[in-house]
Design an enzyme around this catalytic site. Structure first.
Site, PDB file in Angstrom:
ATOM      1  N   LEU A  73       0.811  -1.227   0.000  1.00  0.00           N
ATOM      2  CA  LEU A  73       0.000   0.000   0.000  1.00  0.00           C
ATOM      3  C   LEU A  73       0.844   1.276   0.000  1.00  0.00           C
ATOM      4  O   LEU A  73       0.518   2.242   0.680  1.00  0.00           O
ATOM      5  CB  LEU A  73      -0.956   0.016   1.202  1.00  0.00           C
ATOM      6  CG  LEU A  73      -2.040  -1.061   1.223  1.00  0.00           C
ATOM      7  CD1 LEU A  73      -2.788  -1.026   2.548  1.00  0.00           C
ATOM      8  CD2 LEU A  73      -3.008  -0.887   0.062  1.00  0.00           C
ATOM      9  N   CYS A 131      -7.047  -5.138   4.643  1.00  0.00           N
ATOM     10  CA  CYS A 131      -6.008  -4.627   5.540  1.00  0.00           C
ATOM     11  C   CYS A 131      -6.126  -5.247   6.926  1.00  0.00           C
ATOM     12  O   CYS A 131      -7.231  -5.527   7.401  1.00  0.00           O
ATOM     13  CB  CYS A 131      -6.129  -3.113   5.675  1.00  0.00           C
ATOM     14  SG  CYS A 131      -5.978  -2.248   4.122  1.00  0.00           S
ATOM     15  N   LYS A 166     -14.484  -3.814  -1.271  1.00  0.00           N
ATOM     16  CA  LYS A 166     -13.630  -4.693  -2.074  1.00  0.00           C
ATOM     17  C   LYS A 166     -13.268  -5.923  -1.259  1.00  0.00           C
ATOM     18  O   LYS A 166     -12.606  -5.823  -0.221  1.00  0.00           O
ATOM     19  CB  LYS A 166     -12.361  -3.951  -2.523  1.00  0.00           C
ATOM     20  CG  LYS A 166     -11.515  -4.750  -3.513  1.00  0.00           C
ATOM     21  CD  LYS A 166     -10.412  -3.892  -4.111  1.00  0.00           C
ATOM     22  CE  LYS A 166      -9.605  -4.653  -5.149  1.00  0.00           C
ATOM     23  NZ  LYS A 166      -8.567  -3.813  -5.782  1.00  0.00           N
ATOM     24  N   GLY A 218      -3.358 -11.907 -12.193  1.00  0.00           N
ATOM     25  CA  GLY A 218      -3.072 -12.239 -13.575  1.00  0.00           C
ATOM     26  C   GLY A 218      -4.049 -13.269 -14.122  1.00  0.00           C
ATOM     27  O   GLY A 218      -4.959 -13.727 -13.417  1.00  0.00           O
TER      28      GLY A 218
END
Length: 303
Positions: A73, A131, A166, A218
Site C-alpha cells: 500500500l 487490511c 472490495k 493475472g
C-alpha cells in the site's frame, strides 16, 4: 451500433472498463500514451491516512500466467492525494473516479471516507477490507462477516457517496461476507482482490519477494474470479464490480455474464500499458459477433 454503457449506483459509465487500483497510479503515466478519458472510470492508487513507503524490495515478481506482489500500500497519504494527486488527475481525466481507501482501524477508514466524500470528482468509494486490524491481532477486516460489516457500517454513516466494499478471496465463504456487507448498508461490492501466493527462487533458495508471500494476480486467477463473482452476484441485490485476471474484451463479457455490472482490469496494465484501451476498442466487435446489443442485457444471465 452497440451500447457499451453501464450503471453503478446511479453513476453512468460510457463503458464497463475500469483500471484496478494499484495498477494505474493516478493516470498520469498512461495519459502520456493515450487519452484515458475513453475509460469508463478509474480506481486510483489505494489511499491510507498516513504516507506509506510500502514493503521492502523485491516486492513484485513475474510467474507463470501472472505475478506476485507485496507492495504494501505505498502511497503519499490522504492529504497529499487530495491536495496534489487528485487535482492533477482532474486535469487529464474528466469523468468521476473511484477512490480506493484502506485502513488499519475502523477510525482510519472513517477518516479516509469522510475526506474522499468531499472531493467532487470522486463518484464512488471503494473500501479495501483486506487490511489487517491492528487493534484485533492483525487479522484482516475482510476475513470475517462481522468485521467486514463493521467497516461497512462505519463508512456508510459518514459517506454520502456510494460505498463499494472490495472483498478478499482468501476466505472460506465469500458469500457470507458479501451478504454481511450488504446488510450493513454497502451500495455495491468489488471482487476479487488478489489471492495469496508464494514462489521460491530455487537457485538462491529464497522466496522471490522479500515479504515471502504476496498477492497473486493475472490470467491464472480469472476462473476463480468468475466463480466468486457468480456466487456473490446471485446472493446479493447490489451491483458487483468484477475483477481478477481480466485481459481481453471476451473476459469482460464473461465476467458480466457471471454477474458483474462493470469490470476492473489490473495486472494486464502492467504487462501491456494499452490493455484497457485495446479492450474498449475490441468490445463492439465482440458484442456484434455474439449478438449483444447492449451490455446491460447480459449482466448475470447465467442461472
Amino acid at each position: 451500433m452497440v451500447d457499451l454503457s453501464v450503471s453503478l449506483s446511479g453513476l453512468t459509465l460510457s463503458n464497463p472498463v475500469i483500471p484496478a487500483s494499484g495498477t494505474f497510479g493516478y493516470g498520469k503515466e498512461y495519459a502520456e500514451l493515450y487519452d484515458i478519458n475513453i475509460l469508463g472510470s478509474l480506481s486510483f492508487k489505494g489511499t491510507t491516512r498516513e504516507e506509506r513507503f510500502g514493503n521492502p524490495q523485491p516486492r513484485i515478481a513475474e510467474c507463470a500466467e501472472g505475478m506476485i506482489n507485496s507492495v504494501g500500500l505505498q502511497n503519499p497519504g490522504l492529504a497529499a492525494v487530495i491536495e496534489k494527486e487528485l487535482p492533477e488527475l482532474s486535469q487529464i481525466y474528466k469523468k468521476p473516479v473511484i477512490a480506493n481507501i484502506s485502513g488499519f482501524s475502523i477510525e482510519e477508514y472513517v477518516q479516509c471516507a469522510k475526506a474522499m466524500n468531499d472531493v467532487s470528482q470522486v463518484g464512488i468509494l471503494e473500501v479495501n477490507v483486506s487490511c489487517p486490524n491492528v487493534h484485533d491481532g492483525g487479522m484482516a477486516f475482510g476475513v470475517l462477516p462481522e468485521s467486514a460489516a463493521a467497516v461497512t457500517k462505519a463508512v456508510k454513516e459518514v459517506a454520502a457517496k456510494p460505498v463499494y466494499i472490495k472483498l478478499s478471496p482468501n476466505v472460506t465463504d465469500i458469500v457470507s461476507i458479501a451478504k454481511a456487507c450488504e446488510e450493513a448498508g454497502a451500495d455495491g461490492l468489488s471482487l476479487i482482490n488478489t489471492l495469496l501466493g508464494m514462489r521460491i527462487d530455487i537457485k538462491r533458495r529464497q522466496p522471490v519477494i522479500a515479504n515471502k508471500m504476496g498477492g497473486f494476480s493475472g490470467p491464472a486467477i480469472f476462473p476463480v474470479a468468475v466463480r466468486m463473482v457468480y456466487q456473490v452476484s446471485k446472493a446479493v441485490d447490489i451491483p458487483v464490480i468484477g475483477m481478477g485476471g481480466v485481459s481481453s474484451a471476451r473476459d469482460v463479457i464473461e465476467m458480466m455474464m457471471a454477474g458483474a455490472s462493470a469490470v476492473q482490469v489490473g495486472a494486464a496494465n502492467l504487462v501491456n500499458p494499452y490493455a484497457c484501451k485495446e479492450i474498449i476498442e475490441e468490445l463492439p466487435a465482440v458484442m456484434e459477433e455474439l449478438g449483444i446489443e447492449n451490455l446491460r442485457e447480459i449482466i448475470g444471465i447465467i442461472d
